[in-house]
Write a protein that holds these residues in place. Structure first.
Motif, PDB file in Angstrom:
ATOM      1  N   GLU A 186       0.822  -1.210   0.000  1.00 14.52           N
ATOM      2  CA  GLU A 186       0.000   0.000   0.000  1.00 14.52           C
ATOM      3  C   GLU A 186       0.858   1.262   0.000  1.00 14.52           C
ATOM      4  O   GLU A 186       0.520   2.257  -0.664  1.00 14.52           O
ATOM      5  N   THR A 187       1.964   1.236   0.728  1.00 17.18           N
ATOM      6  CA  THR A 187       2.858   2.395   0.778  1.00 17.18           C
ATOM      7  C   THR A 187       3.297   2.797  -0.620  1.00 17.18           C
ATOM      8  O   THR A 187       3.312   3.990  -0.967  1.00 17.18           O
ATOM      9  N   TYR A 188       3.617   1.816  -1.436  1.00  9.18           N
ATOM     10  CA  TYR A 188       4.148   2.090  -2.771  1.00  9.18           C
ATOM     11  C   TYR A 188       3.045   2.407  -3.768  1.00  9.18           C
ATOM     12  O   TYR A 188       3.224   3.261  -4.648  1.00  9.18           O
ATOM     13  N   LEU A 189       1.900   1.750  -3.636  1.00 11.39           N
ATOM     14  CA  LEU A 189       0.794   2.095  -4.523  1.00 11.39           C
ATOM     15  C   LEU A 189       0.302   3.511  -4.242  1.00 11.39           C
ATOM     16  O   LEU A 189      -0.013   4.262  -5.170  1.00 11.39           O
ATOM     17  N   ARG A 190       0.263   3.891  -2.975  1.00 12.97           N
ATOM     18  CA  ARG A 190      -0.168   5.257  -2.653  1.00 12.97           C
ATOM     19  C   ARG A 190       0.860   6.281  -3.151  1.00 12.97           C
ATOM     20  O   ARG A 190       0.488   7.363  -3.622  1.00 12.97           O
ATOM     21  N   ARG A 191       2.126   5.956  -3.034  1.00 11.53           N
ATOM     22  CA  ARG A 191       3.148   6.859  -3.574  1.00 11.53           C
ATOM     23  C   ARG A 191       2.957   7.019  -5.078  1.00 11.53           C
ATOM     24  O   ARG A 191       3.007   8.141  -5.612  1.00 11.53           O
ATOM     25  N   LEU A 192       2.764   5.903  -5.764  1.00 14.28           N
ATOM     26  CA  LEU A 192       2.546   5.939  -7.210  1.00 14.28           C
ATOM     27  C   LEU A 192       1.304   6.752  -7.550  1.00 14.28           C
ATOM     28  O   LEU A 192       1.308   7.572  -8.480  1.00 14.28           O
ATOM     29  N   ASN A 193       0.249   6.538  -6.788  1.00 14.01           N
ATOM     30  CA  ASN A 193      -1.000   7.238  -7.067  1.00 14.01           C
ATOM     31  C   ASN A 193      -0.885   8.732  -6.783  1.00 14.01           C
ATOM     32  O   ASN A 193      -1.471   9.558  -7.503  1.00 14.01           O
ATOM     33  N   ASP A 194      -0.127   9.091  -5.763  1.00 14.93           N
ATOM     34  CA  ASP A 194       0.118  10.509  -5.497  1.00 14.93           C
ATOM     35  C   ASP A 194       0.865  11.161  -6.656  1.00 14.93           C
ATOM     36  O   ASP A 194       0.619  12.324  -7.002  1.00 14.93           O
ATOM     37  N   GLN A 195       1.767  10.417  -7.262  1.00 11.81           N
ATOM     38  CA  GLN A 195       2.548  10.937  -8.380  1.00 11.81           C
ATOM     39  C   GLN A 195       1.740  11.016  -9.672  1.00 11.81           C
ATOM     40  O   GLN A 195       1.890  11.960 -10.455  1.00 11.81           O
ATOM     41  N   GLN A 196       0.900  10.023  -9.903  1.00 12.35           N
ATOM     42  CA  GLN A 196       0.260   9.867 -11.212  1.00 12.35           C
ATOM     43  C   GLN A 196      -1.249  10.093 -11.230  1.00 12.35           C
ATOM     44  O   GLN A 196      -1.820  10.284 -12.297  1.00 12.35           O
ATOM     45  N   GLY A 197      -1.901  10.042 -10.076  1.00 12.62           N
ATOM     46  CA  GLY A 197      -3.344  10.242 -10.042  1.00 12.62           C
ATOM     47  C   GLY A 197      -4.128   9.183 -10.780  1.00 12.62           C
ATOM     48  O   GLY A 197      -5.129   9.484 -11.431  1.00 12.62           O
ATOM     49  N   PHE A 198      -3.711   7.932 -10.673  1.00  9.26           N
ATOM     50  CA  PHE A 198      -4.354   6.848 -11.413  1.00  9.26           C
ATOM     51  C   PHE A 198      -5.763   6.545 -10.895  1.00  9.26           C
ATOM     52  O   PHE A 198      -6.668   6.254 -11.675  1.00  9.26           O
ATOM     53  N   PHE A 199      -5.963   6.565  -9.572  1.00 10.99           N
ATOM     54  CA  PHE A 199      -7.227   6.144  -8.967  1.00 10.99           C
ATOM     55  C   PHE A 199      -7.737   7.215  -8.004  1.00 10.99           C
ATOM     56  O   PHE A 199      -6.959   7.925  -7.387  1.00 10.99           O
ATOM     57  N   GLU A 200      -9.062   7.278  -7.861  1.00  7.17           N
ATOM     58  CA  GLU A 200      -9.653   8.226  -6.934  1.00  7.17           C
ATOM     59  C   GLU A 200      -9.428   7.808  -5.482  1.00  7.17           C
ATOM     60  O   GLU A 200      -9.241   8.659  -4.610  1.00  7.17           O
ATOM     61  N   ARG A 201      -9.466   6.529  -5.223  1.00 10.16           N
ATOM     62  CA  ARG A 201      -9.185   6.058  -3.869  1.00 10.16           C
ATOM     63  C   ARG A 201      -8.638   4.637  -3.923  1.00 10.16           C
ATOM     64  O   ARG A 201      -8.789   3.937  -4.935  1.00 10.16           O
ATOM     65  N   ILE A 202      -8.020   4.230  -2.832  1.00  9.72           N
ATOM     66  CA  ILE A 202      -7.414   2.910  -2.710  1.00  9.72           C
ATOM     67  C   ILE A 202      -7.918   2.257  -1.441  1.00  9.72           C
ATOM     68  O   ILE A 202      -7.953   2.891  -0.379  1.00  9.72           O
ATOM     69  N   VAL A 203      -8.342   1.013  -1.544  1.00 12.58           N
ATOM     70  CA  VAL A 203      -8.687   0.221  -0.364  1.00 12.58           C
ATOM     71  C   VAL A 203      -7.690  -0.931  -0.271  1.00 12.58           C
ATOM     72  O   VAL A 203      -7.256  -1.464  -1.293  1.00 12.58           O
ATOM     73  N   THR A 204      -7.323  -1.297   0.933  1.00 15.49           N
ATOM     74  CA  THR A 204      -6.250  -2.278   1.122  1.00 15.49           C
ATOM     75  C   THR A 204      -6.725  -3.487   1.912  1.00 15.49           C
ATOM     76  O   THR A 204      -7.457  -3.352   2.897  1.00 15.49           O
ATOM     77  N   LEU A 205      -6.290  -4.656   1.450  1.00 11.42           N
ATOM     78  CA  LEU A 205      -6.548  -5.916   2.130  1.00 11.42           C
ATOM     79  C   LEU A 205      -5.224  -6.584   2.463  1.00 11.42           C
ATOM     80  O   LEU A 205      -4.232  -6.396   1.753  1.00 11.42           O
ATOM     81  N   ASP A 206      -5.213  -7.363   3.529  1.00 17.85           N
ATOM     82  CA  ASP A 206      -4.001  -8.118   3.841  1.00 17.85           C
ATOM     83  C   ASP A 206      -3.680  -9.079   2.701  1.00 17.85           C
ATOM     84  O   ASP A 206      -4.587  -9.640   2.055  1.00 17.85           O
ATOM     85  N   HIS A 207      -2.391  -9.276   2.477  1.00 20.23           N
ATOM     86  CA  HIS A 207      -1.965 -10.107   1.348  1.00 20.23           C
ATOM     87  C   HIS A 207      -2.328 -11.574   1.593  1.00 20.23           C
ATOM     88  O   HIS A 207      -2.208 -12.075   2.717  1.00 20.23           O
ATOM     89  N   PRO A 208      -2.775 -12.285   0.561  1.00 19.42           N
ATOM     90  CA  PRO A 208      -3.134 -13.700   0.729  1.00 19.42           C
ATOM     91  C   PRO A 208      -2.032 -14.556   1.350  1.00 19.42           C
ATOM     92  O   PRO A 208      -2.315 -15.434   2.178  1.00 19.42           O
ATOM     93  N   ARG A 209      -0.790 -14.321   0.948  1.00 20.26           N
ATOM     94  CA  ARG A 209       0.296 -15.123   1.511  1.00 20.26           C
ATOM     95  C   ARG A 209       0.418 -14.879   3.020  1.00 20.26           C
ATOM     96  O   ARG A 209       0.623 -15.818   3.798  1.00 20.26           O
ATOM     97  N   TYR A 210       0.309 -13.638   3.437  1.00 14.72           N
ATOM     98  CA  TYR A 210       0.355 -13.303   4.867  1.00 14.72           C
ATOM     99  C   TYR A 210      -0.766 -14.020   5.619  1.00 14.72           C
ATOM    100  O   TYR A 210      -0.557 -14.583   6.703  1.00 14.72           O
ATOM    101  N   ILE A 211      -1.947 -14.010   5.030  1.00 14.21           N
ATOM    102  CA  ILE A 211      -3.102 -14.626   5.687  1.00 14.21           C
ATOM    103  C   ILE A 211      -2.866 -16.121   5.913  1.00 14.21           C
ATOM    104  O   ILE A 211      -3.048 -16.638   7.028  1.00 14.21           O
ATOM    105  N   LEU A 212      -2.448 -16.830   4.866  1.00 16.37           N
ATOM    106  CA  LEU A 212      -2.302 -18.273   4.989  1.00 16.37           C
ATOM    107  C   LEU A 212      -1.044 -18.672   5.768  1.00 16.37           C
ATOM    108  O   LEU A 212      -1.005 -19.731   6.383  1.00 16.37           O
TER     109      LEU A 212
END
Length: 228
Positions: free
Chosen positions: A176-202
Protein backbone atom coordinates in the motif's frame (compact mmCIF):
# COMPACT_ATOMS: atom_id res chain seq x y z
CA UNK A 1 -13.43 -2.91 -31.70
CA UNK A 2 -10.30 -3.49 -29.63
CA UNK A 3 -11.20 -5.42 -26.49
CA UNK A 4 -9.63 -5.69 -23.05
CA UNK A 5 -8.39 -9.12 -24.16
CA UNK A 6 -6.74 -7.77 -27.31
CA UNK A 7 -4.76 -5.21 -25.33
CA UNK A 8 -3.79 -7.60 -22.54
CA UNK A 9 -2.64 -10.38 -24.89
CA UNK A 10 -0.49 -7.98 -26.89
CA UNK A 11 1.03 -6.50 -23.74
CA UNK A 12 1.91 -9.72 -21.96
CA UNK A 13 3.11 -11.67 -24.95
CA UNK A 14 5.55 -8.91 -25.91
CA UNK A 15 6.69 -8.18 -22.36
CA UNK A 16 10.45 -7.99 -21.92
CA UNK A 17 12.39 -8.30 -18.68
CA UNK A 18 14.57 -5.45 -17.39
CA UNK A 19 18.22 -5.94 -18.25
CA UNK A 20 19.73 -4.03 -15.33
CA UNK A 21 18.87 -5.18 -11.84
CA UNK A 22 20.90 -4.98 -8.63
CA UNK A 23 23.38 -7.84 -8.08
CA UNK A 24 21.74 -11.09 -7.03
CA UNK A 25 18.21 -10.11 -8.09
CA UNK A 26 16.81 -12.30 -10.85
CA UNK A 27 13.70 -12.00 -12.98
CA UNK A 28 11.44 -14.64 -14.51
CA UNK A 29 9.71 -13.94 -17.82
CA UNK A 30 7.36 -16.82 -18.69
CA UNK A 31 5.77 -14.85 -21.53
CA UNK A 32 8.59 -15.82 -23.88
CA UNK A 33 7.42 -19.44 -23.74
CA UNK A 34 4.98 -20.63 -26.39
CA UNK A 35 2.84 -22.63 -23.95
CA UNK A 36 2.42 -19.58 -21.69
CA UNK A 37 1.60 -17.38 -24.68
CA UNK A 38 -1.13 -19.85 -25.58
CA UNK A 39 -2.45 -19.78 -22.00
CA UNK A 40 -2.48 -15.97 -21.96
CA UNK A 41 -4.38 -15.84 -25.24
CA UNK A 42 -6.91 -18.46 -24.12
CA UNK A 43 -7.42 -16.94 -20.66
CA UNK A 44 -8.00 -13.37 -21.80
CA UNK A 45 -10.07 -14.39 -24.79
CA UNK A 46 -12.29 -16.46 -22.49
CA UNK A 47 -12.81 -13.87 -19.75
CA UNK A 48 -12.04 -10.42 -21.21
CA UNK A 49 -13.37 -10.29 -24.78
CA UNK A 50 -15.30 -7.08 -24.22
CA UNK A 51 -14.69 -3.42 -23.46
CA UNK A 52 -16.19 -3.37 -19.96
CA UNK A 53 -14.12 -1.65 -17.25
CA UNK A 54 -12.75 -3.76 -14.39
CA UNK A 55 -11.85 -2.93 -10.82
CA UNK A 56 -8.09 -3.40 -10.54
CA UNK A 57 -6.72 -5.57 -7.74
CA UNK A 58 -2.98 -4.97 -7.44
CA UNK A 59 -0.46 -7.20 -5.75
CA UNK A 60 3.29 -6.68 -5.37
CA UNK A 61 4.96 -8.72 -8.11
CA UNK A 62 4.22 -12.33 -9.09
CA UNK A 63 5.57 -15.30 -7.20
CA UNK A 64 7.74 -17.85 -8.92
CA UNK A 65 5.07 -20.57 -8.50
CA UNK A 66 2.05 -18.57 -9.68
CA UNK A 67 2.19 -16.08 -12.53
CA UNK A 68 5.91 -16.77 -12.70
CA UNK A 69 4.89 -20.11 -14.21
CA UNK A 70 1.49 -19.56 -15.86
CA UNK A 71 1.63 -15.87 -16.78
CA UNK A 72 -1.76 -15.38 -15.07
CA UNK A 73 -1.79 -13.41 -11.81
CA UNK A 74 -2.22 -15.46 -8.64
CA UNK A 75 -2.90 -18.57 -10.72
CA UNK A 76 -1.10 -21.91 -10.53
CA UNK A 77 -1.29 -24.50 -13.32
CA UNK A 78 -3.73 -26.62 -11.30
CA UNK A 79 -6.02 -23.68 -10.51
CA UNK A 80 -5.93 -22.68 -14.16
CA UNK A 81 -7.39 -26.10 -14.96
CA UNK A 82 -9.74 -26.47 -12.01
CA UNK A 83 -11.29 -23.02 -11.83
CA UNK A 84 -10.70 -21.48 -15.25
CA UNK A 85 -11.20 -24.55 -17.44
CA UNK A 86 -7.89 -24.00 -19.24
CA UNK A 87 -5.96 -27.20 -19.79
CA UNK A 88 -2.18 -27.07 -19.65
CA UNK A 89 0.80 -29.37 -19.31
CA UNK A 90 2.65 -27.22 -16.80
CA UNK A 91 3.85 -28.87 -13.62
CA UNK A 92 1.59 -28.24 -10.61
CA UNK A 93 3.14 -25.79 -8.17
CA UNK A 94 2.57 -24.86 -4.50
CA UNK A 95 1.37 -21.29 -4.11
CA UNK A 96 -0.41 -20.12 -0.97
CA UNK A 97 -1.65 -16.88 -2.51
CA UNK A 98 -3.31 -18.69 -5.40
CA UNK A 99 -5.08 -21.06 -3.03
CA UNK A 100 -6.66 -18.20 -1.11
CA UNK A 101 -7.47 -16.06 -4.16
CA UNK A 102 -9.40 -18.88 -5.79
CA UNK A 103 -11.40 -19.37 -2.59
CA UNK A 104 -12.35 -15.71 -2.98
CA UNK A 105 -13.13 -16.17 -6.67
CA UNK A 106 -15.29 -19.19 -5.89
CA UNK A 107 -17.16 -17.24 -3.19
CA UNK A 108 -17.86 -14.42 -5.66
CA UNK A 109 -19.52 -16.72 -8.16
CA UNK A 110 -16.64 -18.38 -9.96
CA UNK A 111 -14.07 -17.35 -12.53
CA UNK A 112 -16.45 -16.04 -15.18
CA UNK A 113 -18.31 -13.79 -12.76
CA UNK A 114 -15.15 -12.63 -11.01
CA UNK A 115 -13.06 -11.84 -14.09
CA UNK A 116 -16.03 -10.12 -15.67
CA UNK A 117 -15.74 -7.48 -12.95
CA UNK A 118 -12.14 -7.55 -11.67
CA UNK A 119 -8.62 -7.58 -13.05
CA UNK A 120 -5.91 -9.22 -10.93
CA UNK A 121 -2.48 -7.78 -11.57
CA UNK A 122 0.66 -6.49 -9.83
CA UNK A 123 2.64 -3.28 -9.59
CA UNK A 124 5.51 -5.05 -11.33
CA UNK A 125 4.44 -7.75 -13.83
CA UNK A 126 7.30 -10.25 -13.57
CA UNK A 127 8.43 -12.57 -10.78
CA UNK A 128 11.59 -11.57 -8.96
CA UNK A 129 13.95 -13.96 -7.17
CA UNK A 130 16.97 -13.79 -4.91
CA UNK A 131 18.89 -16.79 -3.58
CA UNK A 132 16.30 -19.07 -5.18
CA UNK A 133 13.39 -17.52 -3.28
CA UNK A 134 10.58 -15.10 -4.05
CA UNK A 135 11.68 -11.48 -3.84
CA UNK A 136 9.61 -8.31 -3.67
CA UNK A 137 10.42 -5.14 -5.56
CA UNK A 138 10.41 -3.22 -2.27
CA UNK A 139 12.76 -5.58 -0.39
CA UNK A 140 15.68 -3.24 -0.99
CA UNK A 141 15.79 0.42 -1.94
CA UNK A 142 18.00 -0.06 -4.98
CA UNK A 143 15.63 -2.57 -6.56
CA UNK A 144 12.69 -0.27 -5.87
CA UNK A 145 14.43 2.71 -7.46
CA UNK A 146 15.60 0.66 -10.44
CA UNK A 147 12.13 -0.72 -11.16
CA UNK A 148 10.07 2.38 -10.33
CA UNK A 149 9.91 3.68 -13.94
CA UNK A 150 8.85 0.20 -15.11
CA UNK A 151 6.26 -0.03 -12.32
CA UNK A 152 4.82 3.33 -13.33
CA UNK A 153 4.61 2.30 -16.97
CA UNK A 154 3.20 -1.13 -16.10
CA UNK A 155 0.25 0.34 -14.24
CA UNK A 156 -0.30 3.10 -16.79
CA UNK A 157 -0.36 0.64 -19.68
CA UNK A 158 -2.62 -1.85 -17.94
CA UNK A 159 -5.11 0.88 -17.07
CA UNK A 160 -5.55 1.37 -20.81
CA UNK A 161 -6.92 -2.19 -21.09
CA UNK A 162 -10.14 -0.99 -19.47
CA UNK A 163 -10.20 0.16 -15.86
CA UNK A 164 -12.48 1.68 -13.29
CA UNK A 165 -10.57 4.65 -11.93
CA UNK A 166 -12.93 5.15 -8.99
CA UNK A 167 -11.20 2.62 -6.79
CA UNK A 168 -8.26 0.22 -6.71
CA UNK A 169 -7.83 -2.69 -4.34
CA UNK A 170 -4.32 -3.10 -2.95
CA UNK A 171 -3.12 -6.48 -1.68
CA UNK A 172 -0.61 -6.13 1.13
CA UNK A 173 -0.09 -3.46 3.78
CA UNK A 174 3.48 -2.69 2.78
CA UNK A 175 2.49 -2.73 -0.87
CA UNK A 176 0.00 0.00 0.00
CA UNK A 177 2.86 2.40 0.78
CA UNK A 178 4.15 2.09 -2.77
CA UNK A 179 0.79 2.09 -4.52
CA UNK A 180 -0.17 5.26 -2.65
CA UNK A 181 3.15 6.86 -3.57
CA UNK A 182 2.55 5.94 -7.21
CA UNK A 183 -1.00 7.24 -7.07
CA UNK A 184 0.12 10.51 -5.50
CA UNK A 185 2.55 10.94 -8.38
CA UNK A 186 0.26 9.87 -11.21
CA UNK A 187 -3.34 10.24 -10.04
CA UNK A 188 -4.35 6.85 -11.41
CA UNK A 189 -7.23 6.14 -8.97
CA UNK A 190 -9.65 8.23 -6.93
CA UNK A 191 -9.18 6.06 -3.87
CA UNK A 192 -7.41 2.91 -2.71
CA UNK A 193 -8.69 0.22 -0.36
CA UNK A 194 -6.25 -2.28 1.12
CA UNK A 195 -6.55 -5.92 2.13
CA UNK A 196 -4.00 -8.12 3.84
CA UNK A 197 -1.97 -10.11 1.35
CA UNK A 198 -3.13 -13.70 0.73
CA UNK A 199 0.30 -15.12 1.51
CA UNK A 200 0.35 -13.30 4.87
CA UNK A 201 -3.10 -14.63 5.69
CA UNK A 202 -2.30 -18.27 4.99
CA UNK A 203 1.20 -18.15 6.43
CA UNK A 204 0.51 -16.26 9.66
CA UNK A 205 -3.27 -16.11 10.17
CA UNK A 206 -4.42 -19.52 8.95
CA UNK A 207 -6.82 -19.91 11.90
CA UNK A 208 -8.67 -16.82 10.73
CA UNK A 209 -9.00 -17.72 7.04
CA UNK A 210 -12.80 -17.73 7.17
CA UNK A 211 -13.01 -14.20 8.55
CA UNK A 212 -10.43 -12.95 6.04
CA UNK A 213 -12.37 -14.59 3.23
CA UNK A 214 -15.52 -12.82 4.36
CA UNK A 215 -13.63 -9.53 4.52
CA UNK A 216 -12.35 -9.99 0.96
CA UNK A 217 -15.77 -10.84 -0.40
CA UNK A 218 -17.41 -7.91 1.38
CA UNK A 219 -14.72 -5.41 0.34
CA UNK A 220 -14.67 -6.47 -3.30
CA UNK A 221 -18.45 -6.50 -3.53
CA UNK A 222 -18.53 -2.97 -2.10
CA UNK A 223 -16.25 -1.78 -4.93
CA UNK A 224 -18.60 -2.86 -7.70
CA UNK A 225 -21.30 -0.15 -7.51
CA UNK A 226 -18.60 2.40 -8.34
CA UNK A 227 -18.42 0.97 -11.84
CA UNK A 228 -21.82 2.43 -12.64
Amino acid sequence: MTTFADKAITYYNTLSAPTKLPPGVGVMNPYQQSDVQRIVEEFYTKFYSDTNPRVFILGINPGRFGAGVTGISFTTPQNLRRYCGIENDLRDTPELSSRFIYQVIDALGGAEAFYGQFFLTSLFPLALTKDGKNYNFYDDRKTTETLWPAITETVRTQLSFGSSRHVAVCLGRKNETYLRRLNDQQGFFERIVTLDHPRYILQYKSRDVTSYLEQYVRTLADCLPELN
